[in-house]
Write a protein that holds these residues in place. Structure first.
Motif, mmCIF file in Angstrom:
data_model
loop_
_atom_site.group_PDB
_atom_site.id
_atom_site.type_symbol
_atom_site.label_atom_id
_atom_site.label_comp_id
_atom_site.label_asym_id
_atom_site.label_seq_id
_atom_site.Cartn_x
_atom_site.Cartn_y
_atom_site.Cartn_z
ATOM 1 N N UNK A 142 69.583 35.666 70.499
ATOM 2 C CA UNK A 142 69.282 36.429 71.699
ATOM 3 C C UNK A 142 70.205 36.099 72.851
ATOM 4 N N UNK A 143 70.597 34.832 72.953
ATOM 5 C CA UNK A 143 71.487 34.405 74.034
ATOM 6 C C UNK A 143 72.897 34.957 73.873
ATOM 7 N N UNK A 144 73.233 35.415 72.661
ATOM 8 C CA UNK A 144 74.581 35.926 72.390
ATOM 9 C C UNK A 144 74.605 37.436 72.176
ATOM 10 N N UNK A 145 73.471 38.096 72.414
ATOM 11 C CA UNK A 145 73.391 39.553 72.328
ATOM 12 C C UNK A 145 72.644 40.047 73.566
ATOM 13 N N UNK A 146 72.549 41.371 73.715
ATOM 14 C CA UNK A 146 71.907 41.860 74.933
ATOM 15 C C UNK A 146 70.920 43.004 74.737
ATOM 16 N N UNK A 147 71.022 43.766 73.655
ATOM 17 C CA UNK A 147 70.130 44.920 73.509
ATOM 18 C C UNK A 147 69.420 44.997 72.159
ATOM 19 N N UNK A 148 69.997 44.516 71.091
ATOM 20 C CA UNK A 148 69.410 44.668 69.768
ATOM 21 C C UNK A 148 68.078 43.924 69.689
ATOM 22 N N UNK A 166 61.116 42.960 75.855
ATOM 23 C CA UNK A 166 61.212 44.220 75.106
ATOM 24 C C UNK A 166 62.236 44.172 73.977
ATOM 25 N N UNK A 167 62.511 42.982 73.467
ATOM 26 C CA UNK A 167 63.476 42.865 72.366
ATOM 27 C C UNK A 167 62.912 42.106 71.163
ATOM 28 N N UNK A 168 61.693 41.600 71.240
ATOM 29 C CA UNK A 168 61.189 40.677 70.228
ATOM 30 C C UNK A 168 60.113 41.314 69.353
ATOM 31 N N UNK A 169 60.253 41.135 68.027
ATOM 32 C CA UNK A 169 59.265 41.556 67.036
ATOM 33 C C UNK A 169 58.698 40.314 66.349
ATOM 34 N N UNK A 170 57.468 40.433 65.865
ATOM 35 C CA UNK A 170 56.842 39.332 65.138
ATOM 36 C C UNK A 170 56.323 39.842 63.803
ATOM 37 N N UNK A 171 57.158 39.704 62.763
ATOM 38 C CA UNK A 171 56.739 40.048 61.414
ATOM 39 C C UNK A 171 56.039 38.860 60.781
ATOM 40 N N UNK A 172 54.905 39.125 60.113
ATOM 41 C CA UNK A 172 54.079 38.052 59.567
ATOM 42 C C UNK A 172 53.895 38.204 58.063
ATOM 43 N N UNK A 173 54.068 37.106 57.341
ATOM 44 C CA UNK A 173 53.809 37.074 55.912
ATOM 45 C C UNK A 173 52.816 35.983 55.587
ATOM 46 N N UNK A 174 52.269 36.031 54.376
ATOM 47 C CA UNK A 174 51.297 35.009 53.970
ATOM 48 C C UNK A 174 51.804 34.114 52.843
ATOM 49 N N UNK A 175 52.998 34.411 52.317
ATOM 50 C CA UNK A 175 53.573 33.563 51.263
ATOM 51 C C UNK A 175 54.045 32.247 51.865
ATOM 52 N N UNK A 202 57.392 32.714 74.345
ATOM 53 C CA UNK A 202 58.608 32.196 74.982
ATOM 54 C C UNK A 202 59.769 33.152 74.763
ATOM 55 N N UNK A 203 59.937 33.611 73.528
ATOM 56 C CA UNK A 203 61.021 34.546 73.219
ATOM 57 C C UNK A 203 60.865 35.849 73.991
ATOM 58 N N UNK A 204 59.632 36.362 74.066
ATOM 59 C CA UNK A 204 59.402 37.613 74.782
ATOM 60 C C UNK A 204 59.680 37.459 76.268
ATOM 61 N N UNK A 205 59.470 36.264 76.798
ATOM 62 C CA UNK A 205 59.760 36.017 78.211
ATOM 63 C C UNK A 205 61.258 35.886 78.445
ATOM 64 N N UNK A 206 61.957 35.300 77.493
ATOM 65 C CA UNK A 206 63.412 35.172 77.602
ATOM 66 C C UNK A 206 64.123 36.505 77.394
ATOM 67 N N UNK A 207 63.627 37.291 76.440
ATOM 68 C CA UNK A 207 64.287 38.537 76.045
ATOM 69 C C UNK A 207 63.271 39.680 76.044
#
Length: 345
Positions: free
Chosen positions: A80-86, A116-125, A109-114
């Protein structure tokens, strides 16, 4: 509503209107180390951003010598620190390995730093072998059974409705980081449909239940405060090169890499041994894990991905770029972008 609700319009038929994303395993290629693999991931993300790729996800794996994405939250922060929109996210965090509260703090923390750029995908494996799972991660053998309850708890910490009176995730509370359910079986499809959450199917390495799972999800989706209509992300491998012949040659090397990763573990396999395994029933089973793969030049990949999109009934495609070194990965991304009409500006 979270940002996921803006992704519910009918799936378009034109290639350049179908969102493309990437799952990056932060591979350590031969002759490289972890530091170099992460530099490669930064370069990949920066180039993907310029091309117009929608998002990149990083998956939690442990005790795998060629994969350095063991801590998605830390890696996402660096990228995130090396990109700006993705958009950046986890594909995914293996929730039973963690306390939901800690995950809420990390992604808050990530959402506060970046924003509208953060997703949280969750798995159970587990994302690892059983020895690492029990002795190193100290994960309880039955922790996956709490996956649905842990998701609800995590949602509470990320919203303004903490599940524990007097306890808030700081940062995290009120960030409403979009949550995606990941899966490779009917379980994840059922849970995502029941909870009204977007669903991502891992067809790039577990193809068996793709059509059944995505169909069930769409047919049984229950609208929620998070999502009005079903949204499917389907993962697919891409092996791209400037010519079909070059792509076929790369595909042969990718298959050998798959065999080494699947059967080699901690031992060296000779070329002769790899060839023997490739020609065996077990070897063909390992290669079949890559069944959904688009292989070829730009036009071939475009058509194969459009066909896959219809097979998966997907709203978005998440690409795993298969290669044997970083330069091949970057070339494959360029070929993909060319076929999809990205980066033309």
């Amino acid at each position: 509503m979270t940002s996921a609700t803006s992704e519910t319009s009918p799936a378009p038929t034109n290639a350049n209107d179908i969102p493309l994303s990437i799952v990056d395993f932060c591979t350590v290629y031969e002759g490289e180390d972890a530091h170099q693999s992460m530099r490669n991931s930064v370069e990949l993300a920066q180039h993907a951003e310029k091309l117009g790729i929608k998002r990149i996800w990083y998956s939690e794996h442990h005790n795998m010598k060629t994969i350095t994405s063991s801590s998605p939250a830390v890696l996402i922060s660096h990228i995130g620190a090396h990109t700006s929109t993705i958009r950046l996210g986890s594909g995914g965090v293996m929730l039973p390995n963690h306390a939901p509260y800690v995950v809420a703090e990390q992604f808050g923390t990530l959402a506060s730093l970046y924003p509208n750029r953060i997703d949280l995908g969750l798995g159970r494996a587990p994302g690892t072998d059983m020895n690492t799972l029990g002795r190193a991660l100290r994960r309880d053998a039955h922790s996956a059974e709490r996956f649905p309850e842990d998701i609800k708890e995590l949602q509470g910490f990320l919203s303004n409705s903490s599940p524990i009176p007097g306890v808030q995730a700081v940062p995290g509370t009120g960030t409403n980081v979009p949550i995606y359910i990941l899966g490779s079986s009917m379980y994840g499809a059922s849970l995502a449909a029941k909870f009204g959450l977007p669903y991502s199917f891992a067809s790039h390495f577990a193809p068996q239940h793709l059509e059944a799972a995505t169909t069930y999800y769409r047919d049984n989706f229950t609208p929620s405060e998070y999502l009005d209509e079903p949204y499917v992300i389907a993962a697919v491998n891409v092996v791209g090169a400037e010519t079909p012949a070059a792509a076929d040659e790369l595909w042969e090397r990718v298959k050998r890499k798959q065999v080494k990763a699947f059967f080699g573990r901690d031992r060296y396999l000779t070329d002769e041994q790899v060839e023997q395994i490739l020609n065996s029933f077990q070897g063909q089973q390992a290669i079949d894990m890559l069944r959904y793969s688009a292989i070829g030049d730009a036009e071939t990949i475009r058509q194969e991905l459009l066909d896959f999109k219809e097979t998966a009934n997907a709203d978005e495609l998440m690409v795993s770029l298969q290669a044997t070194n970083h330069q091949e990965t970057m070339t494959s991304l360029d070929v993909l972008a060319q076929g999809w009409g990205l980066g033309a500006d």
